[in-house]
Design an enzyme around this catalytic site. Structure first.
Site, PDB file in Angstrom:
ATOM      1  CE  LYS A  29       2.383  -7.227  11.921  1.00 34.66           C
ATOM      2  NZ  LYS A  29       3.508  -6.586  11.368  1.00 34.66           N
TER       3      LYS A  29
ATOM      4  CB  VAL B 162      -1.230  -9.337  -0.648  1.00 32.81           C
ATOM      5  CG1 VAL B 162      -0.150 -10.477  -0.727  1.00 32.81           C
ATOM      6  CG2 VAL B 162      -2.597  -9.796  -0.479  1.00 32.81           C
TER       7      VAL B 162
ATOM      8  N   GLY C 169      -1.610  -9.733   6.944  1.00 32.51           N
ATOM      9  CA  GLY C 169      -2.631 -10.463   6.435  1.00 32.51           C
ATOM     10  C   GLY C 169      -2.935 -11.956   6.306  1.00 32.51           C
ATOM     11  N   GLY C 170      -1.769 -12.623   6.044  1.00 28.65           N
ATOM     12  CA  GLY C 170      -1.697 -14.045   5.796  1.00 28.65           C
ATOM     13  C   GLY C 170      -1.964 -14.602   7.223  1.00 28.65           C
TER      14      GLY C 170
ATOM     15  CB  ALA D 119      -5.547 -11.404   9.412  1.00 28.90           C
TER      16      ALA D 119
ATOM     17  CG  ASP E 116       2.965 -11.306  12.857  1.00 33.36           C
ATOM     18  OD1 ASP E 116       3.777 -11.104  13.971  1.00 33.36           O
ATOM     19  OD2 ASP E 116       3.361 -10.735  11.735  1.00 33.36           O
TER      20      ASP E 116
HETATM   21  P1  ATP Z   1       3.967  -9.854   7.967  1.00 30.01           P
HETATM   22  O1  ATP Z   1       3.445  -8.452   8.556  1.00 30.01           O
HETATM   23  O2  ATP Z   1       3.258 -10.845   9.095  1.00 30.01           O
HETATM   24  O3  ATP Z   1       5.519 -10.202   7.977  1.00 30.01           O
HETATM   25  P2  ATP Z   1       2.893  -9.361   5.550  1.00 30.01           P
HETATM   26  O4  ATP Z   1       1.593  -8.500   5.756  1.00 30.01           O
HETATM   27  O5  ATP Z   1       3.937  -8.568   5.214  1.00 30.01           O
HETATM   28  O6  ATP Z   1       3.217 -10.082   6.614  1.00 30.01           O
HETATM   29  P3  ATP Z   1       1.243 -11.297   4.157  1.00 30.01           P
HETATM   30  O7  ATP Z   1       0.105 -10.451   3.386  1.00 30.01           O
HETATM   31  O8  ATP Z   1       0.983 -11.915   5.579  1.00 30.01           O
HETATM   32  O9  ATP Z   1       2.697 -10.233   4.710  1.00 30.01           O
HETATM   33  O10 ATP Z   1       1.979 -12.235   3.189  1.00 30.01           O
HETATM   34  C1  ATP Z   1       3.218 -12.479   3.036  1.00 30.01           C
HETATM   35  C2  ATP Z   1       3.334 -13.659   1.905  1.00 30.01           C
HETATM   36  O11 ATP Z   1       2.497 -14.931   2.543  1.00 30.01           O
HETATM   37  C3  ATP Z   1       2.659 -13.284   0.686  1.00 30.01           C
HETATM   38  O12 ATP Z   1       3.352 -12.692   0.054  1.00 30.01           O
HETATM   39  C4  ATP Z   1       1.821 -14.746   0.110  1.00 30.01           C
HETATM   40  O13 ATP Z   1       2.674 -15.387  -1.020  1.00 30.01           O
HETATM   41  C5  ATP Z   1       2.034 -15.601   1.569  1.00 30.01           C
HETATM   42  N1  ATP Z   1       0.576 -16.063   1.742  1.00 30.01           N
HETATM   43  C6  ATP Z   1       0.224 -17.251   2.046  1.00 30.01           C
HETATM   44  N2  ATP Z   1      -1.042 -17.293   2.495  1.00 30.01           N
HETATM   45  C7  ATP Z   1      -1.602 -16.010   2.321  1.00 30.01           C
HETATM   46  C8  ATP Z   1      -2.855 -15.404   2.439  1.00 30.01           C
HETATM   47  N3  ATP Z   1      -3.881 -16.194   2.914  1.00 30.01           N
HETATM   48  N4  ATP Z   1      -3.040 -14.125   2.390  1.00 30.01           N
HETATM   49  C9  ATP Z   1      -1.686 -13.514   2.152  1.00 30.01           C
HETATM   50  N5  ATP Z   1      -0.614 -14.063   1.911  1.00 30.01           N
HETATM   51  C10 ATP Z   1      -0.399 -15.384   1.936  1.00 30.01           C
END
Ligand code: ATP
Length: 296
Positions: free
Chosen positions: A6, A92, A98-99, A101, A133
């Site tokens: 997103k 990530v 991504g988490g 998703a 999210d």
């Molecule tokens: P948001 O935009 O929702 O704030 P983000 O995109 O910044 O999130 P994510 O990639 O969702 O960040 O991940 C945040 C943290 O969540 C990562 O640093 C990781 O330690 C943890 N995490 C747990 N499960 C997952 C997963 N399946 N994929 C990615 N990160 C994960």
């Protein structure tokens, strides 16, 4: 199962609440950058991850896809002994959820695997327990989010938008970005966007120029304080002709809005030639939420 990233076209952040959360008003758009999640019956609940940033993703019970399978199993009596495999295409800790998703894809996948037959609304309210999210990752498209971002209303819109996403190697921690915003607000008013009306009007008309002008994110100043190099990336994107340039959510991914597909190709190529980000991706929006691609 496939679930999209997103971008927040609009994100206004209220004051910190006593429970530590912030009230948000946000407009999400699901864009065509995906994680693919596969679930297979197994003798234990396990997870493996491959792709962009895989080494940063936890492989224990804290993984959001694992938590999603465990939670749905607990509520439905499904057998949680599932091997989860995640192929990451979403950066990530990039501000692209991504988490969330992965959690959404795992909920849809476990529901299909066990034949639970839960509705999207039921899965979304369970998903909200995992992260603010997650409901949007199930919903997809474009939606207005309130509360912590988990209360969704569909948005009237037309047309497709062409995005260029500029990725950065080092992620930003979402709690750290909110803490920085709280800190900035102790010494002065921070927060430039309050009303999503202009974004919603631009979406209703399918007007990319107006959308580019109305993009806004209260977390941007905090993200820039923690990652000052993003300022140059935003400036470069605008100089190269992007209709709008914004930090996505808590960053560090930057979303640049192009006029159309052809412009996105040119913008992505021009940006890749500058030393301002680690990778560049093109993505269309809006796209569908988490869905089953095939069952075996
Ligand atoms: P948001 O935009 O929702 O704030 P983000 O995109 O910044 O999130 P994510 O990639 O969702 O960040 O991940 C945040 C943290 O969540 C990562 O640093 C990781 O330690 C943890 N995490 C747990 N499960 C997952 C997963 N399946 N994929 C990615 N990160 C994960």
């Amino acid at each position: 199962m496939r679930a999209p990233a997103k971008v927040n076209l609009h994100l206004s952040v209220g004051q910190r609440r006593p429970d530590g959360f912030h009230d948000l008003t946000t407009v999400f758009q699901a864009v065509g950058l995906y994680d693919d999640v596969t679930l297979t019956r197994s003798d234990a609940l396990t997870v493996t991850v491959q792709g962009t940033g895989a080494a940063e993703v936890p492989l224990d019970a804290s993984n959001l896809a694992v938590r999603a399978v465990a939670l749905l199993a607990e509520r439905t009596g499904g057998d949680p002994r599932v091997a989860v495999h995640i192929a990451k295409g979403i950066p990530v800790a990039g501000g692209c959820a991504g988490g969330s998703a992965d959690a959404a894809a795992a909920l849809v996948g476990a529901d299909a695997l066990w034949g639970t037959g839960w509705s999207r609304e039921q899965l979304a309210s369970l998903g909200a327990e995992l992260g603010s999210d997650v409901p949007f990752a199930l919903h997809g498209g474009t939606a207005l989010g309130t509360g912590r971002g988990e209360q969704l209303t569909a948005v009237l819109e037309q047309g497709e938008f062409s995005w260029v996403l500029a990725l950065s190697e080092a992620g930003l921690s979402t709690p750290a970005v909110y803490a920085e915003l709280d800190r900035q607000r102790e010494t002065g008013p921070v927060g430039v966007v309050s009303d999503p009306a202009e974004v919603l009007a631009a979406l209703r008309k399918g007007d990319a120029v107006a959308l580019g002008r109305s993009l806004g994110n209260d977390l941007q100043s905090a993200a820039l304080a923690l990652a000052p190099r993003l300022r140059r990336l935003l400036d470069t994107g605008r100089d190269l002709g992007a209709l709008g340039a914004i930090v996505s959510g808590s960053g560090p991914t930057v979303a640049l809005l192009a006029r159309d597909d052809g412009h996105a190709v040119a913008l992505a190529a021009a940006l890749a030639g500058q030393d301002v980000c680690s990778a560049v991706r093109r993505a269309e929006g809006p796209v569908a939420g988490a869905r089953v691609l095939e069952t075996s």
